[in-house]
Design a protein around this motif. Structure first.
Motif, PDB file in Angstrom:
ATOM      1  N   SER A1064      19.793  91.163  56.640  1.00  0.00           N
ATOM      2  CA  SER A1064      20.162  89.851  56.075  1.00  0.00           C
ATOM      3  C   SER A1064      21.267  89.210  56.900  1.00  0.00           C
ATOM      4  O   SER A1064      21.249  87.987  57.133  1.00  0.00           O
ATOM      5  N   CYS A1065      22.247  90.002  57.334  1.00  0.00           N
ATOM      6  CA  CYS A1065      23.338  89.452  58.156  1.00  0.00           C
ATOM      7  C   CYS A1065      22.808  88.927  59.491  1.00  0.00           C
ATOM      8  O   CYS A1065      23.243  87.872  59.973  1.00  0.00           O
ATOM      9  N   VAL A1066      21.881  89.678  60.107  1.00  0.00           N
ATOM     10  CA  VAL A1066      21.279  89.224  61.362  1.00  0.00           C
ATOM     11  C   VAL A1066      20.606  87.875  61.141  1.00  0.00           C
ATOM     12  O   VAL A1066      20.772  86.929  61.923  1.00  0.00           O
ATOM     13  N   GLU A1067      19.868  87.767  60.057  1.00  0.00           N
ATOM     14  CA  GLU A1067      19.154  86.524  59.751  1.00  0.00           C
ATOM     15  C   GLU A1067      20.140  85.367  59.554  1.00  0.00           C
ATOM     16  O   GLU A1067      19.950  84.269  60.079  1.00  0.00           O
ATOM     17  N   LEU A1068      21.215  85.625  58.804  1.00  0.00           N
ATOM     18  CA  LEU A1068      22.203  84.581  58.536  1.00  0.00           C
ATOM     19  C   LEU A1068      22.906  84.126  59.813  1.00  0.00           C
ATOM     20  O   LEU A1068      23.132  82.930  60.039  1.00  0.00           O
ATOM     21  N   MET A1069      23.262  85.107  60.668  1.00  0.00           N
ATOM     22  CA  MET A1069      23.957  84.744  61.917  1.00  0.00           C
ATOM     23  C   MET A1069      23.031  84.019  62.882  1.00  0.00           C
ATOM     24  O   MET A1069      23.492  83.252  63.728  1.00  0.00           O
ATOM     25  N   LEU A1109      29.153  88.348  53.019  1.00  0.00           N
ATOM     26  CA  LEU A1109      30.212  87.589  53.699  1.00  0.00           C
ATOM     27  C   LEU A1109      31.186  88.490  54.434  1.00  0.00           C
ATOM     28  O   LEU A1109      31.641  88.182  55.538  1.00  0.00           O
ATOM     29  N   SER A1110      31.498  89.649  53.830  1.00  0.00           N
ATOM     30  CA  SER A1110      32.476  90.539  54.481  1.00  0.00           C
ATOM     31  C   SER A1110      31.891  91.208  55.722  1.00  0.00           C
ATOM     32  O   SER A1110      32.633  91.688  56.573  1.00  0.00           O
ATOM     33  N   ALA A1111      30.556  91.248  55.820  1.00  0.00           N
ATOM     34  CA  ALA A1111      29.931  91.874  56.994  1.00  0.00           C
ATOM     35  C   ALA A1111      29.659  90.858  58.101  1.00  0.00           C
ATOM     36  O   ALA A1111      29.187  91.220  59.174  1.00  0.00           O
ATOM     37  N   LEU A1112      29.976  89.588  57.844  1.00  0.00           N
ATOM     38  CA  LEU A1112      29.770  88.531  58.851  1.00  0.00           C
ATOM     39  C   LEU A1112      31.066  88.309  59.637  1.00  0.00           C
ATOM     40  O   LEU A1112      32.148  88.721  59.211  1.00  0.00           O
ATOM     41  N   PRO A1113      30.991  87.629  60.796  1.00  0.00           N
ATOM     42  CA  PRO A1113      32.201  87.396  61.605  1.00  0.00           C
ATOM     43  C   PRO A1113      33.237  86.532  60.882  1.00  0.00           C
ATOM     44  O   PRO A1113      32.937  85.881  59.877  1.00  0.00           O
ATOM     45  N   ALA A1114      34.436  86.514  61.442  1.00  0.00           N
ATOM     46  CA  ALA A1114      35.562  85.803  60.809  1.00  0.00           C
ATOM     47  C   ALA A1114      35.263  84.328  60.577  1.00  0.00           C
ATOM     48  O   ALA A1114      35.725  83.738  59.597  1.00  0.00           O
TER      49      ALA A1114
END
Length: 1292
Positions: A1064-1069, A1109-1114
């Motif tokens: 999911s994080c890959v998809e969001l980024m 959100l916590s696993a995504l970049p700053a």
């Protein structure tokens, strides 16, 4: 001064003249005379008590109390007045006097006047007692209250009232005799039950007044939050937020505050959730503080293991065979926790018996017996029979006698091993019983058919497509008479025999291995390891059978046999093979580690890395193919370290950093620097922890980095390389040196002279440049060149390769272009494919890691593209390999045949023609070896915007290789995270990356994103997309998503939760929307989309948003900080009728459907920060200090800030000082801006919580300066922090 003096004075005071006594009814006392008398007595007593020690003073008080307790009422009043004056004139210490009074044994409610006067005196003088004394007096009051009868008649009302008035004054928050925080702590700890019912109202009101403070330090919905379980050995920062008390299973909350029931209750749901996750045992031990070396029994853990087994039994009734993965996981957990004595096997079995009694759960009974058989077969020889007898009670319950005998199952199906598990248990128990001298046991009628079947499975045996051998191994693994033959048959299947025409290539299938008990698997792995060691030691030169190597690698995925498995591999097998100089075997084992190992604990991987650095220095490892294998394995180990693993694992080697650093390979050390940079960026600490490691790297292989690479480094690493500059090589001088050497080469005719000049150690490392020039000009390499290459050796050739790469870049930069470039590239390709002088993966790795700046960096990228794509050799190999192979090796039996076909079609030579010998690869080839190099190439290309087109071309032609990447999603996650600043305005490139790297895994992405991948436009998703994405995460974590049939033992992720989070994080980024839009979309799932979320699931959704959100970049999670600023700003002016504490109470606003913006934002912030890594959480105090002073003006805004940061005080570590200072400064600002403050008590309670739980007196000076500027009411309440006296407060 003795007691006599006090007695004398007391007698004088109480003495009555005879005439006075006779005429007492007629005398009129003059007040002035009485006062004079009192003053005289006071002076006498003061003179007597001055400069005496505390023992004397205490005795004096006791004497006064003794006399007073037996005196008339007027004398009692006189003595009490004297005591009061002595305290006020400081002749007696207030604390000592009051404590003596309240603990005096004659202070009983029956002595009414004495009781009333004592409590009245205490109430009058308690203001003079320092706060610790007040606490003791309150304890005394509680003890006195205990003495009061439960039924109070009218005659006892005055005594009760006097005690209550004193207690009420102590608890009066406006009088502020002591920090309320201390008192509430004392009351709840010392008096969990109220000392007397008359005090209960006072107590409960007082304790309730701290609910506001408890609310400010509580995480919203903490009891419903769930972590994602990583397989990285669980670093401390991942475990700390989830710690539980191992006895009560409660959260480890700071302070004795009246927390809500859901926070104070047993967190069985959390522990059970973590236990259910594959690869969670490290996290379970971390959460409960269990350590292997301390064999501590944990009843709570035992209870949850039983609960999980019962749930699995219930699930089996519905899902049947689909629960196989769950039972495999449960047996692994049970073995681990019982083996290390955290749980007791008999206790678990008896508890299961009790839980299953009266429940008709039969479909899972075979699986349950299989789980128990796993443990029994492996441990029955080392433990008494009595430990295992409870299993017979469970048997009687689950296999009642009134059922017909169990039929013999179909031995062609793997389920037969489960169906016969109970009979196998019976056989093990009877064997143990006979060894302990018990009489022979009769076979139960229900098991007779099974038992007879096993008895008649007689040798000779050969492994066929059925499970008969597995059944025999499982039944007789503790009986060598019967066990040796079936085990020998198993071993022969994979090892071959003297009669075998060729070594077997088909490994044992996972179905067969899953059908063997742990004990049988241990015997099998022991046989394999013994065989490999024997071959190595006899130096027979015989190759290992491919089936054996593949089966061995499959056995290593079983965590329950770790000590014989991976631990034995690293600490026993590899060192023995190495000492025996069995280089063939070593080569095979390293290949196996590179291409077949999954979920190896980082501890073992780092240990192997240090072994490889030592091995690289051994003369025998200087052979081209072995050297390449060692370096390739080391490169995979370095680049494969998870971001969360890097600091915890490498920190253990900081005292000996040389073990982690290559003495010679600049490329490996550069890869390590890049891994450090990536891990520091993703996890967020400042990076200073690794400076010693960087210094060692700089000493071993001094090197520099190009500005475009340093731009992406975390600050600590970028500063290090900026401060430790390395002199740049002059390319013009390099060209001259090459030409000079070439002239020498051309002018020398004598072979010995040529060897003496070019082939000696210390010769300029330019020979590859000469070979290239030779080929460029003559299209031919002389035989003597090969001899020189052989003399140089594989290790030293790396330095030649670096010079060659620099020379190439210079040559291409100054090339006229056209035909010359083509000729140059063709020559390079000839060196790779025709003359086998250098391999393509080593050349490209070296090119990608050279320090090139500006136009030269672009030229270098151009060379890489041409080398990889201009000639067809490499592309053909890639296409062929991808077409004919599949990455799921664990499901295949013919991998080796296809592997051989590929090598026959594309044979690979690793050295010039003269060099003989070589190693037979079992798993590797040029395509797989290139993958970690390709990872680095992609990253280098991403740093240079001008070469985007080249990167897209490379991905188009070679991206299909990522199908075989061992961690494609993790690699993409790290890439998009680390290069977020470089990629945020390049959506098409991000889409290309996802399409290339996850081409074979597209189905793991959401449907809308798969549609986007197929289109060629910009897509800005609506709120519904984010809702669906978060729902996938919620369903996966809660177990509500459809049954996932992934075998996590061979996946890059340890469990479904980790898989869904990172995909999911890959998809969001990779969305084209950009960080602000994506982060706002995630927040709006709750803030706007809450109406679409089932009410009872809201906390699970907030938990999922926090995880994402916590696993995504700053750049994503700082959007939360910006939204919080907007939300805080909206609280001024405060227009709501209810108190801010109600407005920020999530449960009340959510369930009551009240105004929820503030409480929802608070819950989101808590969720994100609860899941946040160390770097992320450390940014919060800085944000409070730098951003909030511009926004916070009102008391309500300040309370919102307190609610935000209060629950995370224990995670700020050193930054707690910065945060505390910031909070006091904000309070001072609010205090000066507002005329009225309505919530001073909760604010001060929080500040005392910070003092007593975190900072102590370490900030006394700084805080005193701030407190002195506050209004008197706040100064009064905070005077114990700033150490102010009442006089100083009143003076202000």
């Amino acid at each position: 001064m003795g007691d006599n003096t006090i007695n004398t004075i007391l007698n004088d005071i109480l003495k009555v003249e005879g005439i006075e006594e006779a005429f007492s009814c007629f005398l009129v006392h003059r007040p002035a005379n009485e006062a004079d008398k009192l003053n005289v007595y006071l002076q006498e007593l003061t003179g007597s008590l001055k400069n005496t020690n505390s023992d004397v003073q205490e005795n004096a008080v006791r004497q006064v109390l003794f006399v007073a307790s037996t005196s008339s009422y007027s004398q009692l009043q006189l003595l009490m007045e004297l005591l009061e004056q002595l305290i006020k004139t400081q002749a007696l210490p207030a604390r000592l006097t009051c404590e003596t009074i309240v603990s005096y044994d004659k202070l009983t409610y029956q002595n009414q006047d004495f009781w009333l006067e004592c409590f009245a005196l205490l109430k009058r003088v308690i203001d003079l007692v320092e706060y610790k004394g007040v606490r003791e007096i309150m304890k005394g009051c509680c003890e006195r209250a205990k003495s009061l009868p439960k039924l109070l008649n009218a005659g006892l009302q005055p005594q009760t009232k006097a005690l209550l008035e004193l207690a009420d004054k102590i608890m009066d928050r406006n009088v502020c005799l002591l920090p309320g925080y201390l008192l509430v702590n004392e009351l709840q700890k010392a008096y969990p039950d109220c000392p007397h019912w008359r005090l209960s109202s006072l107590f409960s009101t007082y304790i309730d007044s701290f609910r506001a403070c408890a609310q400010m330090v509580s995480i919203v919905g903490q009891a419903e939050m769930r972590p994602v379980v990583e397989h990285s050995g669980c670093p401390e920062h991942l475990v700390n937020p989830w710690k539980l008390d191992p006895i009560t299973l409660r959260f480890t909350l700071k302070g004795t505050l009246p927390y809500t029931n859901d926070l104070m209750s047993k967190q069985t749901g959390l522990l059970r959730y973590v236990l259910e996750q594959p690869y969670s045992r490290d996290m379970v031990c971390g959460m409960l503080g269990l350590q292997k070396q301390h064999k501590q029994h944990c009843a709570a853990l035992e209870e949850q293991l039983v609960e999980l087994v019962v749930l699995a039994m219930e699930k089996s009734e519905i899902e049947g065979a689909d629960t196989q993965g769950l039972w495999l996981h449960l047996s692994s957990q049970l073995i681990y926790f019982v083996l290390f004595q955290f749980s007791s096997f008999p206790n678990i079995v008896l508890a299961l018996h009790d839980r299953l009694q009266g429940r008709d759960l039969k479909k899972g009974r075979d699986q349950l017996m299989w789980v128990l058989l796993q443990f029994i077969s492996g441990s029955i020889q080392r433990n008494p029979l009595s430990n295992f007898l409870p299993v017979l009670r469970l048997y009687q319950l689950l296999f009642p006698d009134d059922e017909p005998p169990l039929p013999v199952p179909d031995f062609n199906q793997p389920q037969c091993t489960r169906q016969m598990a109970m009979t196998c248990i019976w056989i093990h128990l009877t064997k143990k019983a006979s060894s302990e001298g018990h009489p022979a046991w009769a076979i139960p009628p229900r098991l007779r058919a099974h038992h007879d079947f096993l008895q008649h499975l007689a040798p000779p045996l050969a492994m066929g497509p059925d499970y008969r051998i597995a059944l025999l191994c499982n039944a007789y693994s503790t009986n060598q008479d019967y066990f040796s033959k079936p085990m020998a048959a198993l071993v022969e299947t994979i090892q071959g025999s003297a009669k075998s025409a060729a070594p077997p290539t088909a490994p044992l299938s996972m179905a067969v291995l899953d059908s063997l008990t742990v004990h049988s698997k241990m015997s099998l792995i022991h046989s394999i390891v013994t065989h490999v060691i024997k071959l190595a030691q006899t130096k027979s030169g015989l190759p290992l059978a491919p089936a054996l190597v593949e089966t061995y690698s499959r056995l290593l995925v079983y965590t329950e046999i770790e000590s014989l498995g991976i631990k034995g591999f690293i600490s026993q097998l590899l060192p023995t093979v190495y000492k025996s100089h069995a280089w063939n075997t070593l080569y095979t084992l390293l290949e196996m580690f590179s291409y077949r190992m999954h979920h190896i604990h980082p501890h073992y991987r780092v240990q192997l890395l240090s072994h490889l650095h030592s091995l690289a220095a051994v003369p025998q490892a200087n052979q081209t193919q072995l050297h390449l294998c060692v370096e390739s394995t080391a490169l995979r180990l370095i680049t494969g370290l998870g971001s969360a693993e890097v600091q915890p694992e490498l920190s253990r080697f900081l005292s000996e950093p040389k073990t982690l650093v290559s003495a010679e390979s600049e490329e490996l050390n550069r890869a390590l620097v890049l891994t450090l940079a990536r891990a520091t960026h993703v996890t967020g600490p400042d990076g200073t922890w690794c400076l010693d490691l960087l210094t060692t790297i700089a000493q071993s292989t001094p090197h520099a980095w190009a500005p475009h690479t340093l731009e992406c480094f975390p600050k600590a690493l970028a500063d290090f390389f900026s401060q430790n500059q390395v002199a740049r090589e002059n390319k013009q001088q390099l060209k001259k040196a090459v030409e000079e050497e070439y002239r020498k080469w051309a002018s020398m005719n004598n072979e010995n002279d040529i060897l003496a000049h070019f082939g000696v150690p210390g010769a300029p490392p330019l020979f590859l440049c000469l070979v290239w020039k030779m080929l460029l000009e003559t299209d031919h390499i002389t035989p003597i060149a090969y001899k020189i290459l052989e003399r140089i050796g594989a290790r030293a050739l790396s330095a030649h390769l670096r010079k060659f790469c620099d020379s190439l870049v210079f040559e291409f930069s100054n090339s006229p272009g056209g035909q010359h470039v083509n000729k140059c590239v063709d020559t390079i390709n000839d060196m790779i494919w025709k003359y086998n002088i250098v391999t393509i993966d080593r050349l490209v790795l070296c090119l990608a890691l050279r320090t090139q700046e500006g136009p030269e960096a672009q030229v270098c990228s151009f060379i890489i593209q041409l080398v990889l794509l201009k000639a067809t050799e490499f592309r053909n190999r890639v296409q062929e390999f991808v077409k004919d192979n599949s990455p799921d090796h664990w499901n295949q039996t013919s991998w080796h045949d296809r592997h051989l076909d590929f090598h026959r079609k594309y044979p690979e030579k690793f050295a010039p023609e003269e060099q003989t010998g070589g190693y037979h690869p079992y798993f590797g080839n040029v395509c797989l070896r290139f993958l970690p190099v390709f990872d680095i190439v992609v990253h280098r290309f991403l740093e240079i915007q001008q070469v985007t087109k080249s990167l897209e071309i490379l991905l188009e032609h070679l991206g299909c290789l990522y199908k075989f990447h061992d961690r494609p999603v993790t690699y993409l996650y790290n890439t998009l995270h680390y290069y977020e600043a470089k990629l945020h305005d390049r959506p098409p490139l991000k889409r290309r990356l996802v399409a290339a790297v996850l081409g074979a895994l597209k189905e793991t992405l959401s449907e809308p994103y798969q549609v986007y991948l197929a289109r060629d436009d910009v897509w800005i998703p609506e709120l519904d997309y984010y809702i669906q994405l978060v729902k996938r995460v919620v369903d996966t974590i809660s177990g509500a998503s459809p049954a996932n049939l992934t075998d996590w033992r061979f996946n890059e992720f340890p469990n479904a939760g980790a898989h869904i989070l990172y995909t999911s994080c890959v998809e969001l980024m990779a969305l084209s929307a950009g960080p602000p839009a994506v982060a706002n979309g995630l927040l709006d799932v709750i803030l706007r989309g809450y109406i679409a979320i089932p009410t009872e699931q809201i906390n699970q959704w907030i938990n999922a948003v926090g995880l994402l959100l916590s696993a995504l970049p700053a750049s994503y999670w700082t959007v939360l900080h910006d939204r919080l600023l907007e939300t805080i700003a909206e609280m001024d002016p405060y227009v709501w009728d209810s108190s801010p504490f109600r407005l920020l109470d999530f449960k009340e606003t959510h369930r009551g459907m009240l105004y929820n913006k503030f409480s929802y934002m608070l819950a989101l912030a808590h969720s994100v920060w609860h899941h946040a890594g160390p770097g992320h959480i450390a940014s919060v105090p800085r944000w409070v200090r730098e951003r909030l002073p511009d926004v916070v003006r009102t008391e309500e805004q300040f309370l919102m800030v307190c609610h935000l940061v209060g629950p995370f005080l224990n995670r700020f570590n050193m930054a707690i000082v910065e945060l505390t200072h910031a909070l006091y400064d904000l309070l001072a600002k609010v205090d000066h801006a507002q005329s009225n403050l309505n919530h001073m008590e909760p604010i001060c309670d929080l500040l005392y919580h910070i003092k007593y739980m975190f900072v102590g007196d370490s900030m006394k000076k700084e805080l005193e300066a701030v407190v002195r500027t506050l209004r008197p009411a706040l100064q009064l309440r905070l005077r114990f922090i700033a150490h102010l006296t009442i006089e100083e407060v009143n003076a202000s």
